[in-house]
Motif scaffolding. Structure first.
Motif, mmCIF file in Angstrom:
data_model
loop_
_atom_site.group_PDB
_atom_site.id
_atom_site.type_symbol
_atom_site.label_atom_id
_atom_site.label_comp_id
_atom_site.label_asym_id
_atom_site.label_seq_id
_atom_site.Cartn_x
_atom_site.Cartn_y
_atom_site.Cartn_z
ATOM 1 N N SER A 140 -3.851 -9.447 -18.116
ATOM 2 C CA SER A 140 -3.944 -7.938 -17.392
ATOM 3 C C SER A 140 -4.931 -7.216 -18.549
ATOM 4 N N LEU A 148 -10.758 -15.835 -7.196
ATOM 5 C CA LEU A 148 -9.574 -16.738 -7.615
ATOM 6 C C LEU A 148 -9.815 -18.068 -7.272
ATOM 7 N N SER A 165 -3.376 -8.316 -13.591
ATOM 8 C CA SER A 165 -3.609 -7.026 -12.961
ATOM 9 C C SER A 165 -4.880 -6.288 -13.892
ATOM 10 N N LEU A 188 -0.985 -8.674 -9.470
ATOM 11 C CA LEU A 188 -2.207 -8.700 -9.109
ATOM 12 C C LEU A 188 -3.073 -7.472 -8.812
ATOM 13 N N ASN A 191 -7.233 -4.764 -8.684
ATOM 14 C CA ASN A 191 -8.308 -5.477 -8.608
ATOM 15 C C ASN A 191 -9.121 -5.116 -7.638
ATOM 16 N N ILE A 210 0.609 -6.165 -5.673
ATOM 17 C CA ILE A 210 -0.744 -6.233 -5.519
ATOM 18 C C ILE A 210 -1.235 -4.919 -4.965
#
Length: 390
Positions: A140, A148, A165, A188, A191, A210
């Motif tokens: 992160s 990905l 993250s 995650l 992003n 996320i």
């Protein structure tokens, strides 16, 4: 006799001399290559990595001058060889890439945390393909970018914690994410991920975040219904839409859910009944476009006994505030079109924190903290309710 005396001296030297070369050679090579991949000018003299001097063995103890931090070692099953099992870098702005020929040699690595630095490039599966014992991967707050790698999740089946993250990762979430059968925590957030949630999420996931990406689409029951251990969901600040259906609030282990700052338009909550009690503690559905009335069911103790915090602020809700809502400890309903009088129970319960401001409520004076600063103009409320008394 001379021969035996010499042999005795050699044995004594072995016992009194410091251990030399106790770390597996492949681990030393991999760690040295990892350091070599970092731009030297980004390694401060006082940092952990600056103390990595490969003129000595990384795992020799006690640590005095070299390898003072950043590396964790463990003795292998033979009891004679040390393996590097953890790397935890300090946040000093190390800059570089993750070359395949470095980390892949650290085959006993269980923990890798290089967060809060400036590593960059794409995160690819081959970098971690040999790390069959890796349980924690924290990358992160760096500058990783690109899509990905779908093979990444197939390779890292031992992962328990994955934190990618605060990077610049793009593209969609691959369906292989569901192959992380050991994963408990996934982050995650922050992003540039886009597309829909995959049909399959890690089956034993407990915490999933996320937030602040570009996800779109609806929340599918098929994606979530098998997640028996899911306790925390944070999908705030995306482009998710559609209805929030009753099954979501009935997930057996769910305690906290944050779906704020999306485009959900409707919420449906049925009474789960006294035999199936939800574990929900906090729900944040603020800053959506949810219409309809406040769901009274959420305040029912027989269905949601643990729920104490609810935020539905800045939606398009209309109607009255149910008196049952006075049981909440934190209640944010500001920025809607709620009307009628505030149930008396709220003003007599001093420990309630929240806001009813910016609605169409009658008799909710700004001097009362729950009503501050003020309600919407009467002209706005009349227009919303089509001239009907509000």
């Amino acid at each position: 006799m001379v021969f035996h005396s010499s042999l005795l001296v050699c044995v004594l030297v072995l016992f009194v001399s410091p251990a030399v070369g106790v770390t597996a050679p492949g681990d030393v090579t991999g760690l040295a290559a990892f350091k070599a991949s970092v731009i030297p000018s980004t390694v401060p003299a006082w940092s952990c990595m600056a103390s990595w001097n490969f003129a000595v063995d990384p795992c020799v103890t006690p640590y005095r001058t070299y390898f003072v931090c950043g590396v964790t070692c463990s003795v292998d099953s033979t009891g004679t060889t040390h393996r590097i099992t953890g790397i935890t870098l300090d946040a000093v702005g190390y800059t570089g890439i993750l070359p395949v020929n470095s980390l892949s040699k650290l085959t006993a690595l269980q923990y890798l945390d290089i967060s809060n630095n400036n590593f960059h490039g794409r995160i690819i599966a081959s970098t971690f393909s040999t790390l069959s014992s890796l349980r924690t991967l924290v990358l992160s707050s760096n500058s990783f970018s690109g899509d990905l790698d779908s093979a990444l999740f197939v390779k890292l089946k031992t992962l328990v914690t994955l934190d990618l993250s605060s990077n610049f990762i793009t593209g969609g979430l691959p369906n292989t994410l569901g192959s992380l059968t050991s994963l408990r925590t996934l982050d995650l957030s922050f992003n540039r991920l886009s597309g829909k949630l995959p049909e399959s999420l890690p089956p034993n996931i407990v915490n999933i975040a996320i937030r602040d990406n570009r996800l779109k689409g609806v929340l599918s029951k098929r994606t979530f219904e098998s997640l028996k251990h899911l306790a925390v969901v944070d999908l705030a600040m995306n482009n998710l839409s559609g209805d929030l259906e009753a099954w979501l609030f009935r997930l057996p282990s769910l305690q906290q859910i944050n779906l704020s700052n999306n485009s959900f338009s409707h919420i449906s909550v049925d009474n789960v009944g006294s035999r199936v009690r939800s574990r929900l503690v906090a729900v944040d559905l603020s800053f959506n476009i949810i219409e309809g009335s406040l769901p009274k069911t959420l305040a029912m103790r027989n269905g949601f006994p643990a729920l104490v915090a609810l935020s539905l602020r800045h939606n398009r809700l209309k109607g009255v505030i149910p008196r049952e809502y006075s049981r909440f400890k934190r209640l944010f309903l500001d920025g809607n079109f709620l009307n009628g009088k505030v149930p008396k129970g709220f003003f007599s319960v001093s420990e309630v924190a929240g806001s009813f401001a910016d609605n169409c409520l009658d008799g909710c004076p700004p001097a009362v903290f729950l009503c501050a600063p003020e309600q919407k103009p009467r002209s706005v409320c009349k227009e919303v309710y089509g001239g009907i008394k509000y």
